[in-house]
Design a protein around this motif. Structure first.
Motif, PDB file in Angstrom:
ATOM      1  N   GLN A 129       0.840  -1.192   0.000  1.00 45.40           N
ATOM      2  CA  GLN A 129       0.000   0.000   0.000  1.00 45.40           C
ATOM      3  C   GLN A 129       0.878   1.246   0.000  1.00 45.40           C
ATOM      4  O   GLN A 129       1.774   1.382   0.827  1.00 45.40           O
ATOM      5  N   VAL A 130       0.603   2.148  -0.937  1.00 43.38           N
ATOM      6  CA  VAL A 130       1.362   3.403  -1.034  1.00 43.38           C
ATOM      7  C   VAL A 130       0.375   4.570  -0.981  1.00 43.38           C
ATOM      8  O   VAL A 130      -0.820   4.412  -1.259  1.00 43.38           O
ATOM      9  N   THR A 131       0.903   5.729  -0.605  1.00 41.33           N
ATOM     10  CA  THR A 131       0.069   6.929  -0.545  1.00 41.33           C
ATOM     11  C   THR A 131       0.216   7.710  -1.843  1.00 41.33           C
ATOM     12  O   THR A 131       1.320   8.094  -2.231  1.00 41.33           O
ATOM     13  N   ALA A 132      -0.907   7.904  -2.508  1.00 42.25           N
ATOM     14  CA  ALA A 132      -0.925   8.683  -3.744  1.00 42.25           C
ATOM     15  C   ALA A 132      -1.671   9.990  -3.483  1.00 42.25           C
ATOM     16  O   ALA A 132      -2.387  10.135  -2.485  1.00 42.25           O
ATOM     17  N   HIS A 133      -1.474  10.951  -4.360  1.00 38.78           N
ATOM     18  CA  HIS A 133      -2.156  12.239  -4.245  1.00 38.78           C
ATOM     19  C   HIS A 133      -2.923  12.523  -5.517  1.00 38.78           C
ATOM     20  O   HIS A 133      -2.598  11.974  -6.584  1.00 38.78           O
ATOM     21  N   PHE A 134      -3.927  13.369  -5.377  1.00 39.65           N
ATOM     22  CA  PHE A 134      -4.750  13.718  -6.521  1.00 39.65           C
ATOM     23  C   PHE A 134      -3.865  14.111  -7.709  1.00 39.65           C
ATOM     24  O   PHE A 134      -2.956  14.931  -7.575  1.00 39.65           O
ATOM     25  N   THR A 164      -7.493   7.025  -8.440  1.00 36.85           N
ATOM     26  CA  THR A 164      -8.526   7.622  -7.589  1.00 36.85           C
ATOM     27  C   THR A 164      -8.556   6.877  -6.272  1.00 36.85           C
ATOM     28  O   THR A 164      -7.813   5.900  -6.064  1.00 36.85           O
ATOM     29  N   GLU A 165      -9.390   7.361  -5.386  1.00 35.31           N
ATOM     30  CA  GLU A 165      -9.473   6.727  -4.074  1.00 35.31           C
ATOM     31  C   GLU A 165      -9.919   5.275  -4.223  1.00 35.31           C
ATOM     32  O   GLU A 165     -10.801   4.952  -5.011  1.00 35.31           O
ATOM     33  N   ASN A 166      -9.255   4.392  -3.432  1.00 39.41           N
ATOM     34  CA  ASN A 166      -9.537   2.959  -3.417  1.00 39.41           C
ATOM     35  C   ASN A 166      -9.154   2.252  -4.724  1.00 39.41           C
ATOM     36  O   ASN A 166      -9.646   1.150  -5.005  1.00 39.41           O
TER      37      ASN A 166
END
Length: 425
Positions: A129-134, A164-166
């Motif tokens: 799991q990684v953190t992405a931004h808009f 996008t989210e999820n």
């Protein structure tokens, strides 16, 4: 009064000079810290007291706030603090959100907020799991996750599409497979766990239910075309010899109670052809058409009197005296080695070879002589026969007779045995 007015004007000019100086410093700081996309929080607003009335002059600025692509403009801001600007715009930055600040060519502050959300990346049997931004694309996320794509690997979402989210990304590791069929090689892209049959179908090759697939270690799949051919044959069932005991016959005497006949069976043999070449043969069914009938030999168990035995021995040495055995009258008996043969054909006397027509040395046993042939102990009885052919052994061995039989198996079972040949009257 005139003097007071001049003094007030001097104070205003001094205040303005001081204010201009401080604004110049702020401009320099902005230019130093706003060149990159960096979150900058500036100090408090400068104020200058004017005259005894304490008049306040505040700095004002304009700002452009963008969140996830939606932009709004703010004018006459009294604070250039980023948090204050976002608050004035009604924009809230959550934990992990990316806040970027810069100054545009018109001197307005630009604040860009990109919302953070987690993205699952499934690759090589594990999920990260990684953190992405808009605004981040699939390519950006894979780079952040440290996942490198091979030349034919695929992702379930296009690489240049923003996540996008999820969003869940699944990486499929692929390789090039060479499918060989009917003399043609075709290359297809297949996943590592793709079944061979599916890869072959992807190559445009049609399989029949009998075809077989051979997978090589070099990422090749060979299609072997398999066909079958059935053949119906008729085979002989050899009869067996059964011995019975009879106390009415003397020891050493025997009689053929039943001659015995061979049976027959229908055999279906199936030959497997691989790419047009015979590979193996097997029996798929057997059906008995005619049962074999056993040859039955009766063996005597009655003890022979001593005198009769001596008389029999004496009579055996005389070729001209009349004798009897098994109820048969014979002039003499010859004891020696016999062999067996088969295969049909015509005998030396012009008749067809058959069971009961034996090959002899015509100088010893003339053609047409009626015979009865059995082993000395009665365990094997050939039975009645006639001298009808010349044996090939005449000039090369001491064989006394060659007995004709129906099958090769019978000949092999008989082999070479010592037999009594009775010359019948």
């Amino acid at each position: 009064m005139m003097q007071a007015s001049k003094q007030n004007r001097r104070r205003i000019v001094a205040a303005l000079r001081t204010t201009n100086h401080r604004m110049h410093i702020e401009s320099q700081v902005n230019q130093m810290h706003m060149t990159g996309k960096t979150l900058i929080v500036l100090g408090a607003v400068f104020t200058v007291g004017l005259g005894t009335a304490s008049t306040v002059i505040a700095t004002t600025q304009n700002a452009v706030v963008t969140k996830n692509g939606e932009t709004q403009k703010l004018y006459m801001l009294t604070s250039d603090d980023t948090s204050d600007i976002l608050k004035s715009a009604g924009v809230r930055a959550g934990h992990g959100d990316l806040v970027l600040r810069s100054t545009n060519a018109q001197g307005s502050i630009e604040v860009n907020v990109r919302t953070a959300y987690p993205v699952d990346v499934l690759a090589d049997g594990s999920t990260k799991q990684v953190t992405a931004h808009f605004g981040d694309t699939v390519r950006d996320v894979l780079q952040e996750a440290g996942v490198a794509l091979g030349p034919v690997d695929t992702v379930n979402v296009p690489l240049d599409q923003p996540v996008t989210e999820n969003t869940k990304l699944r990486i499929c590791r692929n390789h090039i497979v060479t499918v060989k069929a009917d003399g043609v090689s075709t290359q297809v892209v297949a996943a590592t766990d793709t079944p061979a049959q599916q890869a072959v179908q992807r190559a445009g090759v049609t399989l029949s239910k009998e075809d077989e697939l051979a997978e090589g270690t070099d990422q090749t799949i060979t299609v072997n075309r398999v066909t079958y051919k059935d053949e119906v044959l008729s085979e002989t069932i050899p009869f067996e010899t059964v011995t019975e005991e009879d106390d009415g016959l003397l020891v050493g005497e025997s009689q053929v109670k039943a001659a015995g006949t061979n049976g027959s069976k229908k055999v279906v043999r199936r030959t497997k052809f691989v790419n047009g070449k015979a590979a193996s043969t097997s029996v798929v069914s057997t059906e008995v058409v005619k049962n074999a009938v056993d040859r039955v030999v009766v063996k005597g168990t009655k003890e022979r009197p001593q005198e009769a035995e001596e008389s029999r021995s004496a009579e055996s040495s005389s070729a001209s005296s009349q004798q009897s055995a098994n109820g048969l009258s014979y002039s003499r008996v010859l004891t020696g080695k016999c062999t067996a043969y088969t295969g049909g054909g015509v005998t030396a006397t012009g008749v067809s070879a058959a069971v009961g027509r034996v090959a002899v040395d015509p100088n010893e046993i003339p053609y047409g002589t009626r015979l009865y042939i059995a082993s000395p102990d009665g365990s094997y009885v050939y039975g009645y026969a006639v001298a009808a052919d010349t044996g090939g052994f005449v000039y090369s061995s001491s064989t006394m007779a060659d007995l004709y039989m129906d099958t090769q198996a019978e000949c092999e079972n008989f082999g070479r045995r010592t037999m009594n040949i009775y010359i019948l009257d």
